[in-house]
Design an enzyme around this catalytic site. Sequence first.
Site, PDB file in Angstrom:
ATOM      1  N   HIS A  13       1.011  -1.204  -0.041  1.00  0.00           N
ATOM      2  CA  HIS A  13      -0.413   0.535   0.256  1.00  0.00           C
ATOM      3  C   HIS A  13       0.851   0.964   0.014  1.00  0.00           C
ATOM      4  O   HIS A  13       1.531   1.855   0.791  1.00  0.00           O
ATOM      5  CB  HIS A  13      -0.662   0.156   1.630  1.00  0.00           C
ATOM      6  N   ARG A  14       1.342   2.092  -0.506  1.00  0.00           N
ATOM      7  CA  ARG A  14       1.537   3.134  -1.470  1.00  0.00           C
ATOM      8  C   ARG A  14       3.196   2.640  -0.941  1.00  0.00           C
ATOM      9  O   ARG A  14       4.077   3.576  -1.239  1.00  0.00           O
ATOM     10  CB  ARG A  14       1.718   4.452  -0.241  1.00  0.00           C
ATOM     11  N   GLU A  40       0.330  -0.787  -4.423  1.00  0.00           N
ATOM     12  CA  GLU A  40      -0.739   0.630  -5.246  1.00  0.00           C
ATOM     13  C   GLU A  40       0.077   2.102  -5.129  1.00  0.00           C
ATOM     14  O   GLU A  40       0.779   1.943  -3.942  1.00  0.00           O
ATOM     15  CB  GLU A  40      -1.778   0.109  -4.627  1.00  0.00           C
ATOM     16  N   ASP A  42      -1.272   6.319  -5.576  1.00  0.00           N
ATOM     17  CA  ASP A  42      -1.998   7.056  -5.893  1.00  0.00           C
ATOM     18  C   ASP A  42      -1.649   7.722  -6.712  1.00  0.00           C
ATOM     19  O   ASP A  42      -0.205   8.627  -6.559  1.00  0.00           O
ATOM     20  CB  ASP A  42      -2.336   7.984  -4.452  1.00  0.00           C
ATOM     21  N   HIS A  54      -0.861  10.904  -2.401  1.00  0.00           N
ATOM     22  CA  HIS A  54      -1.946  10.870  -1.984  1.00  0.00           C
ATOM     23  C   HIS A  54      -2.790  11.971  -1.491  1.00  0.00           C
ATOM     24  O   HIS A  54      -3.533  12.104  -1.897  1.00  0.00           O
ATOM     25  CB  HIS A  54      -1.457   9.694  -0.135  1.00  0.00           C
ATOM     26  N   GLU A 106      -4.027   4.025  -8.299  1.00  0.00           N
ATOM     27  CA  GLU A 106      -5.544   4.446  -8.287  1.00  0.00           C
ATOM     28  C   GLU A 106      -5.893   6.297  -8.363  1.00  0.00           C
ATOM     29  O   GLU A 106      -4.781   6.318  -8.190  1.00  0.00           O
ATOM     30  CB  GLU A 106      -5.853   4.383  -6.733  1.00  0.00           C
ATOM     31  N   LYS A 108      -6.767   9.243  -8.492  1.00  0.00           N
ATOM     32  CA  LYS A 108      -7.219  10.722  -7.384  1.00  0.00           C
ATOM     33  C   LYS A 108      -7.404  11.775  -8.351  1.00  0.00           C
ATOM     34  O   LYS A 108      -6.293  11.865  -8.931  1.00  0.00           O
ATOM     35  CB  LYS A 108      -6.443  10.444  -6.277  1.00  0.00           C
ATOM     36  N   ASP A 226       0.485  -1.884   4.796  1.00  0.00           N
ATOM     37  CA  ASP A 226       1.947  -1.125   4.855  1.00  0.00           C
ATOM     38  C   ASP A 226       2.945  -1.760   5.332  1.00  0.00           C
ATOM     39  O   ASP A 226       4.313  -1.634   5.270  1.00  0.00           O
ATOM     40  CB  ASP A 226       1.658   0.385   5.983  1.00  0.00           C
TER      41      ASP A 226
HETATM   42  O1  G3P Z   1      -6.054   1.216  -2.922  1.00  0.00           O
HETATM   43  C1  G3P Z   1      -7.103   0.931  -2.013  1.00  0.00           C
HETATM   44  C2  G3P Z   1      -6.909   2.279  -0.623  1.00  0.00           C
HETATM   45  O2  G3P Z   1      -5.115   3.260  -1.083  1.00  0.00           O
HETATM   46  C3  G3P Z   1      -7.377   2.937  -0.297  1.00  0.00           C
HETATM   47  O3  G3P Z   1      -7.711   4.587   0.734  1.00  0.00           O
HETATM   48  O4  G3P Z   1      -6.673   6.384   1.305  1.00  0.00           O
HETATM   49  O5  G3P Z   1      -5.349   4.748   1.317  1.00  0.00           O
HETATM   50  O6  G3P Z   1      -5.700   5.671  -1.171  1.00  0.00           O
HETATM   51  P1  G3P Z   1      -6.043   5.831   0.892  1.00  0.00           P
HETATM   52 MG    MG Z   2      -4.142   4.687  -2.500  1.00  0.00          MG
END
Ligand code: G3P
Ligand code: MG
Length: 248
Positions: A13-14, A40, A42, A54, A106, A108, A226
């Site tokens: 995640h990120r 993943e 953003d 993000h 993702e 945004k 994470d």
């Molecule tokens: O894509 C899953 C997750 O990243 C969504 O929430 O706010 O962390 O981008 P956020």
């Molecule tokens: Mg995200």
Amino acid sequence: MSPETPPMLVFAHRGASAAAPENTLRAIRRAIDMGADWIEIDVQQVQNTLVVFHDDTLERTTNGRGPLAARTLTELRSLDAGDGERIPLLSEVLDLIDARVGLNIELKGPDVAGPVVALVRGLLQQRPAWRERLLLSSFDVAQTEHAACDRDGWKLGILFEERADAAMERAIALGADSLHVSREMLSPALLAAAHRAGLAVYVYTVNTAEDLARCLALGVDGVFSDVPDRALALRNSYANTHAGARAP
Ligand code: G3P
Ligand code: MG
């Protein structure tokens, strides 16, 4: 369960964002080194350029201040995004990953799907190795619908944090591959309904051993974490246990 098919995919995640500054090339390198299945990130658009970031504002993750959209690309690229890292361009991330692992972009912001779709379409024509390794997702309905149009090889995910029924309907209508559900909204009923509809279920954001074990026990298809190293260790241990249980 075949050894080629892990029981639960691990999305960093990120990037490996507990080990390195989030959404930076360093975090992505760390995640690849850890063995994450997918990364993943953003993505937003600034001055016709796709950047990996993000928040709407700069304070939390950089030494800058104010709205991201108020800065020029040159200004943004001069900021420290943590440990001396710069805010990356999407093109830099694609070059770094080079189709070695999957990439979940993702979307945004209001106008990001168009340029991402154009980029991904061109990439897939030139680099077949990326096929099956690109996944576009968004909370934003308009961006998701744009990403669903004339799909040519990329996967589509429906991100949501409320109204699971509406998300499921949208996923089916758009021919999505996956539902991306918050940890709080995950339930056995939702998982079963998604699977009946042919949708994979990926859960965000799952960090503790307890929550990871719950996801494994429920049979979710993937988690955003994470701490991808922790998720991978638990996933692999679970896979080994099950392989052993099936041995003669
Ligand atoms: O894509 C899953 C997750 O990243 C969504 O929430 O706010 O962390 O981008 P956020
Ligand atoms: Mg995200």
